[in-house]
Design a protein around this motif. Structure first.
Motif, mmCIF file in Angstrom:
data_model
loop_
_atom_site.group_PDB
_atom_site.id
_atom_site.type_symbol
_atom_site.label_atom_id
_atom_site.label_comp_id
_atom_site.label_asym_id
_atom_site.label_seq_id
_atom_site.Cartn_x
_atom_site.Cartn_y
_atom_site.Cartn_z
ATOM 1 N N GLU A 55 0.807 -0.994 -0.061
ATOM 2 C CA GLU A 55 -0.007 -0.028 -0.030
ATOM 3 C C GLU A 55 0.944 1.338 0.130
ATOM 4 O O GLU A 55 0.620 2.271 -0.708
ATOM 5 N N MET A 56 2.036 1.192 0.596
ATOM 6 C CA MET A 56 2.990 2.357 0.569
ATOM 7 C C MET A 56 4.448 1.761 0.762
ATOM 8 O O MET A 56 4.682 0.963 1.421
ATOM 9 N N ARG A 197 -3.903 6.775 3.950
ATOM 10 C CA ARG A 197 -2.787 6.596 3.410
ATOM 11 C C ARG A 197 -1.887 7.989 3.395
ATOM 12 O O ARG A 197 -0.999 7.932 3.703
ATOM 13 N N LEU A 215 2.909 5.654 -2.752
ATOM 14 C CA LEU A 215 1.549 4.983 -2.627
ATOM 15 C C LEU A 215 1.164 4.267 -3.570
ATOM 16 O O LEU A 215 1.602 4.622 -4.808
#
Length: 239
Positions: A55-56, A197, A215
């Motif tokens: 996700e990151m 996020r 991201l």
């Protein structure tokens, strides 16, 4: 019927000219359709490639270039509210002078690999003419040569993922590239709430100003922009 007869008679009076026009227009439609289909296929491959991406991703930058990130950063990032998990990643690119190709060496995956064994993608197996049970030689950063046994050849639903991929153990990876044990290539971060996020990425950037946060959504937008731009260029050239 009279209109149809008139149209056919007009076309038959100029057979060669009309046949040439039909051929040219058919070729143009075929080329444009091929470019659009190819661009769509690349976009779908990119979505498959990034479906399981972190996700990151947190990378360390020195003078604008990526450097190995200290594992000590993990505890500081884990302390940020909203971070569910964090994991170090080890990956790099290895040039094979035998065939003049680059492989992606990565630690991890679902393969149970011990020291001295690897799993290779279909592209590596095909270009080096190897199969499970054979060995591949790798040259370390110190100039020494190590032999690693191929445990299995794996495939994936996306050829962009597995074709040039070599899964390797952590010990062998550090032998090949010389990465110290207290460093990793980058850090993969998972966030509990997807809406948070960007906020968490901003907090990490403020806490660790020498890092860059990427991201998954940004990667998807970048791939789409690249494919749309290249598809537009090809369409323009054909037109």
């Amino acid at each position: 019927r009279n209109i149809l007869d008139f149209t056919l008679s007009s076309l038959l009076r100029r057979k060669r000219k009309n046949a040439a026009l039909v051929t040219v227009y058919t070729l143009i439609v075929f080329l444009l359709g091929s470019v659009m289909l190819f661009t769509y296929a690349l976009r779908e491959e990119a979505s498959l490639l990034l479906k399981e991406a972190p996700e990151m991703i947190v990378q360390k930058l020195v003078a604008g270039r990526q450097e190995p990130v200290p594992l000590g950063y993990m505890e500081r990032i884990r302390a940020v509210r909203g971070v569910s998990s964090i994991k170090e990643r080890l990956l790099g690119y290895y040039y094979d002078p035998v065939v003049g190709a680059n492989y992606t060496l990565m630690v991890g995956g679902d393969q149970d690999l011990g020291s001295g064994s690897i799993a290779v993608g279909e592209g590596v197996s095909r270009i080096r003419l190897v199969s499970p049970g054979d060995t591949l030689e790798f040259r370390t950063y110190q100039g020494a040569t190590i032999e690693l046994e191929i445990k299995k050849t794996f495939s994936s639903e996306s050829g962009l993922v597995s074709s040039d991929l070599v899964l390797i153990s952590e010990d062998d990876f550090r032998k090949v590239f010389g990465t110290p044990k207290e460093y990793a290539t980058d850090l993969a971060v998972r966030v509990r709430n997807p809406k948070e996020r960007p906020t968490i990425a901003l907090k990490v950037a403020e806490m660790l100003p020498d890092t860059r946060q990427i991201l998954r959504e940004e990667l998807l937008r970048t791939y789409e922009a690249i494919f749309n731009w290249r598809g537009g260029i090809l369409l323009t050239i054909h037109l």
